[in-house]
Scaffold this motif. Sequence first.
Motif, PDB file in Angstrom:
ATOM      1  N   TYR A  21       0.837  -1.191   0.000  1.00 42.06           N
ATOM      2  CA  TYR A  21       0.000   0.000   0.000  1.00 42.06           C
ATOM      3  C   TYR A  21       0.883   1.257   0.000  1.00 42.06           C
ATOM      4  N   GLN A  22       0.261   2.369  -0.346  1.00 39.34           N
ATOM      5  CA  GLN A  22       1.003   3.637  -0.449  1.00 39.34           C
ATOM      6  C   GLN A  22       0.130   4.789   0.012  1.00 39.34           C
ATOM      7  N   ILE A  23       0.749   5.721   0.716  1.00 42.49           N
ATOM      8  CA  ILE A  23       0.074   6.976   1.053  1.00 42.49           C
ATOM      9  C   ILE A  23       0.914   8.135   0.541  1.00 42.49           C
ATOM     10  N   THR A  24       0.270   9.297   0.409  1.00 41.24           N
ATOM     11  CA  THR A  24       0.970  10.537   0.060  1.00 41.24           C
ATOM     12  C   THR A  24       1.426  11.217   1.346  1.00 41.24           C
ATOM     13  N   ALA A  25       2.632  11.697   1.357  1.00 42.61           N
ATOM     14  CA  ALA A  25       3.184  12.320   2.559  1.00 42.61           C
ATOM     15  C   ALA A  25       2.337  13.519   2.977  1.00 42.61           C
ATOM     16  N   PRO A  26       2.219  13.751   4.287  1.00 40.91           N
ATOM     17  CA  PRO A  26       1.477  14.925   4.756  1.00 40.91           C
ATOM     18  C   PRO A  26       2.033  16.201   4.124  1.00 40.91           C
ATOM     19  N   GLY A  27       1.179  17.049   3.655  1.00 40.33           N
ATOM     20  CA  GLY A  27       1.611  18.309   3.064  1.00 40.33           C
ATOM     21  C   GLY A  27       2.344  18.142   1.748  1.00 40.33           C
ATOM     22  N   GLY A  28       2.372  16.919   1.194  1.00 40.81           N
ATOM     23  CA  GLY A  28       3.005  16.690  -0.105  1.00 40.81           C
ATOM     24  C   GLY A  28       4.397  16.134  -0.026  1.00 40.81           C
TER      25      GLY A  28
END
Length: 359
Positions: free
Chosen positions: A307-314
Amino acid sequence: GTQADNTYNYSATAVDLAGNESSPSNNLSVTIDTVAPANAPGAPNLQDASDTGAFNNDDITKDNTPTFDITGGTPYFRVYRGGVQISADFETGSTFTPTALSDGIFSYTVAAVDAAGNASTKSTGLSVWIDSIPPGVGATPDLQAASDKGVSNSDNLTNLATPTFDVAALEGGVLHLYAGSTEVGSATILTNGTFGVSVASAIAENSYAFKVVPEDLAGNLGSPGNTLSVTIDLTAPSATPVATNVTSSGATTYQFDVNYADLNGVAALETFSGNDVRVTGPNGFDQLATLVPGQVFTDGTPRTAKYQITAPGGSWNLGDNGTYSIKIEASQVSDVAGNNIAAGTIGTFDAAIEAVGIA
């Protein structure tokens, strides 16, 4: 000559050869009665205890010495089977049990008898079927599609602890359902056909050999038929994350694995998606993780999804430091039997980014 009905006193004298007659003997009182009882008794009734089988009021029994209740047979009665007397001439009481009778369907009637032996007209008949022949071999049960939970409705693997089976029957009676040697359910039926037989109370997780023993309407038991192997699986898969800590800034995404395992197989093909896992963390961070593209899934165990998430604030930076929770979403990932992993936290990772000094 013929004497009319009445009560008479009879006496006798002795006469010698000379014609001398003795005094008369004591009287003998005799009643001549040629009139039959006016009213026929009620029809005999097969007692509940003798009416074996699923129903105690259908007059079908395997008991070849059944007991009948007799009403109106006073002072005596006679019992007939198919018009043939099967009792003594002067039966008394309110019940009658014959000697052993052969199988067959016969009409049983009763006549009232008076002390002179006159019999009334016979009662209306009671038709009773004596049947001592067992019904044969039971049919193989078939797990109903609605009870065969999970990814397939025909694999005999389910998370239902009270499944229902289709069972064919050649005649009315009772279909007894067994799991191994234990009876777990039954269905009472009136005729032939295919009927649903359910497990009456929840059974434990296990693999079972289900079989059916038929019972006919008279209560005779047949032989068990072929077995059907069914696995009851009530345990959801386990989910274990493999997640490293974030220790440097700048990356725009974060990837982690979740290892799924199950006794009978994870439904990876059917249930893995971008709605499986949520990551929450500092500063109100809350994001559904997406499946990393390019993964090919098949059902089985163990299975791993990335799985993958986008880092907080980009992108990751010092302000994102803290502990992040990896959570399974409700009703998302299941095993092949249909058990869902419960919603909840399955692990954590830390963002521990160190400040970089300025030269």
